[in-house]
Design an enzyme around this catalytic site. Structure first.
Site, PDB file in Angstrom:
ATOM      1  N   ASP A 221       2.450  -4.861   8.755  1.00 26.39           N
ATOM      2  CA  ASP A 221       1.243  -4.050   8.667  1.00 26.39           C
ATOM      3  C   ASP A 221       0.062  -5.005   8.538  1.00 26.39           C
ATOM      4  O   ASP A 221      -0.018  -5.793   7.588  1.00 26.39           O
ATOM      5  CB  ASP A 221       1.323  -3.104   7.459  1.00 26.39           C
ATOM      6  CG  ASP A 221       0.154  -2.122   7.435  1.00 26.39           C
ATOM      7  OD1 ASP A 221      -0.932  -2.474   7.944  1.00 26.39           O
ATOM      8  OD2 ASP A 221       0.319  -1.013   6.899  1.00 26.39           O
TER       9      ASP A 221
ATOM     10  N   PHE B 158       0.862  -1.181   0.000  1.00 27.47           N
ATOM     11  CA  PHE B 158       0.000   0.000   0.000  1.00 27.47           C
ATOM     12  C   PHE B 158       0.909   1.245   0.000  1.00 27.47           C
ATOM     13  O   PHE B 158       1.836   1.336   0.805  1.00 27.47           O
ATOM     14  CB  PHE B 158      -0.878  -0.035   1.250  1.00 27.47           C
ATOM     15  CG  PHE B 158      -1.983   0.979   1.241  1.00 27.47           C
ATOM     16  CD1 PHE B 158      -3.211   0.678   0.673  1.00 27.47           C
ATOM     17  CD2 PHE B 158      -1.807   2.232   1.799  1.00 27.47           C
ATOM     18  CE1 PHE B 158      -4.244   1.615   0.674  1.00 27.47           C
ATOM     19  CE2 PHE B 158      -2.822   3.171   1.795  1.00 27.47           C
ATOM     20  CZ  PHE B 158      -4.049   2.859   1.231  1.00 27.47           C
TER      21      PHE B 158
ATOM     22  N   TYR C  90     -10.566   0.738  10.867  1.00 27.19           N
ATOM     23  CA  TYR C  90     -11.785   1.109  10.126  1.00 27.19           C
ATOM     24  C   TYR C  90     -12.113   0.148   9.006  1.00 27.19           C
ATOM     25  O   TYR C  90     -13.100   0.333   8.308  1.00 27.19           O
ATOM     26  CB  TYR C  90     -11.727   2.554   9.619  1.00 27.19           C
ATOM     27  CG  TYR C  90     -10.529   2.935   8.764  1.00 27.19           C
ATOM     28  CD1 TYR C  90     -10.436   2.501   7.455  1.00 27.19           C
ATOM     29  CD2 TYR C  90      -9.519   3.751   9.266  1.00 27.19           C
ATOM     30  CE1 TYR C  90      -9.352   2.868   6.670  1.00 27.19           C
ATOM     31  CE2 TYR C  90      -8.436   4.122   8.494  1.00 27.19           C
ATOM     32  CZ  TYR C  90      -8.352   3.666   7.191  1.00 27.19           C
ATOM     33  OH  TYR C  90      -7.279   4.023   6.411  1.00 27.19           O
ATOM     34  N   LYS C  91     -11.288  -0.870   8.798  1.00 25.71           N
ATOM     35  CA  LYS C  91     -11.574  -1.874   7.761  1.00 25.71           C
ATOM     36  C   LYS C  91     -12.356  -3.023   8.400  1.00 25.71           C
ATOM     37  O   LYS C  91     -13.494  -2.835   8.787  1.00 25.71           O
ATOM     38  CB  LYS C  91     -10.269  -2.304   7.106  1.00 25.71           C
ATOM     39  CG  LYS C  91      -9.634  -1.143   6.327  1.00 25.71           C
ATOM     40  CD  LYS C  91      -8.233  -1.416   5.830  1.00 25.71           C
ATOM     41  CE  LYS C  91      -7.731  -0.187   5.051  1.00 25.71           C
ATOM     42  NZ  LYS C  91      -6.282  -0.215   4.846  1.00 25.71           N
TER      43      LYS C  91
ATOM     44  N   ARG D 136     -12.288  -5.160  -6.625  1.00 25.13           N
ATOM     45  CA  ARG D 136     -12.055  -5.792  -5.315  1.00 25.13           C
ATOM     46  C   ARG D 136     -13.386  -6.073  -4.640  1.00 25.13           C
ATOM     47  O   ARG D 136     -14.270  -5.209  -4.601  1.00 25.13           O
ATOM     48  CB  ARG D 136     -11.317  -4.824  -4.380  1.00 25.13           C
ATOM     49  CG  ARG D 136      -9.865  -4.691  -4.573  1.00 25.13           C
ATOM     50  CD  ARG D 136      -9.187  -4.098  -3.347  1.00 25.13           C
ATOM     51  NE  ARG D 136      -9.860  -2.931  -2.758  1.00 25.13           N
ATOM     52  CZ  ARG D 136      -9.388  -2.282  -1.706  1.00 25.13           C
ATOM     53  NH1 ARG D 136      -8.285  -2.682  -1.099  1.00 25.13           N
ATOM     54  NH2 ARG D 136     -10.022  -1.225  -1.230  1.00 25.13           N
TER      55      ARG D 136
END
Ligand SMILES: *Cc1c(COP(=O)(O)O)cnc(C)c1O
Length: 414
Positions: A201, A129, A226-227, A375
């Site tokens: 991560d 990312f 928040y995922k 996705r």
């Protein structure tokens, strides 16, 4: 051929199915984007109202003590720890993933600078990312001590890239674009074999796949709430520092929340003992409080049950797309092998962006990442097997009818 009644039967037998009731999802929406922004726990609305009206509105500044605001990063860290294979007093929920990564990397470089000053490489993947790469570049450029961020092009190249010059291997456990899951134990062992430290991560892993940070030999870890953890937009992230590394743990963001005695208001920084030294400054309390609502749902189940359903959902999605959309140019990007897969499935399509916009217009919410990748995230807490069937049915209709607009304008967030 799998039928819709087959999927309904699987929902009827699914022990996690009742948890969906605890989330507020709009009618008619099949939400396959919990890997980007988790859905809202119903409890979050009443909790937010309580924090704002009572804790802030009525109790005002006394809430730092009486409502436990000051302790919240540590308390939530302890609540999150079991999902990570971490222990009490090793995790704080605070700041952003980007910022926590900066702290963890700085600490890892600091550890190595004492023990092995010649090690100048940080190794990560080009497909990581971007913020992770940018933060590493920002830190190393700032230090101006000859550090270099080196990017490898595939997980297979890591073994050849890590060497005696490597200070830190920095990997994202589950790739945001492909859903590829690293073997954490093997990669940690690889780093250690060459005397490097490893920073993980967990942005796409926490709440999505079982984790065993201690068992798998991690040195530091950060991640996102928040995922898959459903903490709300921009909810504070987390950092894990194992107890054995805490005493040496130093990072440059030495704010007063990491001070041994913050209210002594002393002019010199002295780090507090334990995980508290990973904190920097005052935290967004309203947002932190929402993280607890997400974690409370996890407390009602366990990661083994979540993982079993996640694999069943992603297997079903892959099978249905391949059976029902076989005549369309879709390419599976996500590994078929369970051990190498996170909780998402990505397919390429030459018009991936336009197809995703058409899906969203019909209530199937996934997202798009360059290049050509659609996705689909699968969150076992609120996604049913029938949702998967219905999503593929809508995808098939869109593809069969070419019901997508290839000139669709792009929003700022894809
Ligand atoms: C989502 C994600 C982030 C987000 O970082 P922020 O600081 O919250 O913007 C970082 N790294 C990875 C690997 C991610 O998937």
């Amino acid at each position: 051929m799998i039928s819709r009644p087959d999927c309904l039967a699987r929902d009827a037998a699914d022990t996690l199915a009742p948890l969906r009731e605890q989330f507020d999802l709009p009618a008619g929406v099949i939400y396959l984007d919990g890997n980007s922004l988790g859905a809202r726990p119903k409890a979050a609305l009443t909790r937010a109202a309580d924090v704002i009206a009572r804790e802030w509105g009525k109790d005002l500044i006394t809430s730092w003590n009486s409502a436990g605001w000051f302790e919240m990063p540590k308390r939530l860290g302890n609540q999150l720890a079991p999902l990570l294979g971490a222990r009490d007093g090793e995790v704080v929920v605070t700041d952003t993933t980007s910022i926590n990564l900066f702290k963890a990397l700085a600490a890892a470089l600091h550890d190595q600078a004492g023990a092995a000053p010649g090690r100048k490489l940080i190794i990560t993947e080009r497909s990581n990312f971007p913020t992770d790469i940018y933060m590493a570049q920002g830190l190393t450029n700032w230090l101006e001590r000859g550090y270099e961020v080196r990017l490898v092009d595939s997980p297979e190249q890591l073994a050849g890239a890590v060497n005696a010059d490597t200070a830190v291997v920095m990997l994202t456990h589950v790739n945001y674009r492909t859903g590829y899951q690293h073997d954490m134990a093997a990669m940690s062992a690889l780093a250690h074999q060459h005397g490097a430290l490893i920073v993980w991560d967990l942005a796409h892993s926490a709440g999505a796949v079982p984790l065993d940070l201690h068992g798998d030999g991690a040195d530091y870890a950060v991640g996102c709430t928040y995922k898959y953890l459903n903490g709300g937009p921009g909810a504070p992230a987390f950092i894990w520092v194992p107890q054995r590394r805490q005493e040496k743990f130093r990072h440059p963001l030495s704010g007063w929340w990491g001070h041994a005695n913050p209210f002594a208001m002393a002019p010199d920084f002295a780090p507090t003992s334990g995980i508290g030294r990973a904190l920097c400054g005052t935290q967004p309390i309203t947002s932190l409080a929402m993280v607890e609502c997400g974690l409370d749902v996890f407390a009602q189940t366990d990661m083994a049950a979540i993982r079993a359903k996640s694999l069943a959902l992603t297997d079903l999605f892959i099978d249905l797309v391949e059976q029902r959309c076989a005549n369309h140019p879709l390419g599976l990007v996500t590994p078929r092998e369970h051990a190498r897969r996170g909780s998402q499935v990505s397919f390429t399509h030459p018009h991936g962006y336009a197809v995703m916009q058409a899906l969203i217009a019909r209530g199937v919410i996934g997202d798009y990442r360059e290049p050509e990748i659609m996705r689909f995230g699968f969150t076992p807490l609120y996604t049913s097997f029938a949702d998967v069937w219905d999503a593929v049915e809508i995808l098939k209709q869109i593809l069969d009818d070419k019901a997508y607009d290839i000139s669709a304008a792009r929003g700022a967030v894809t």
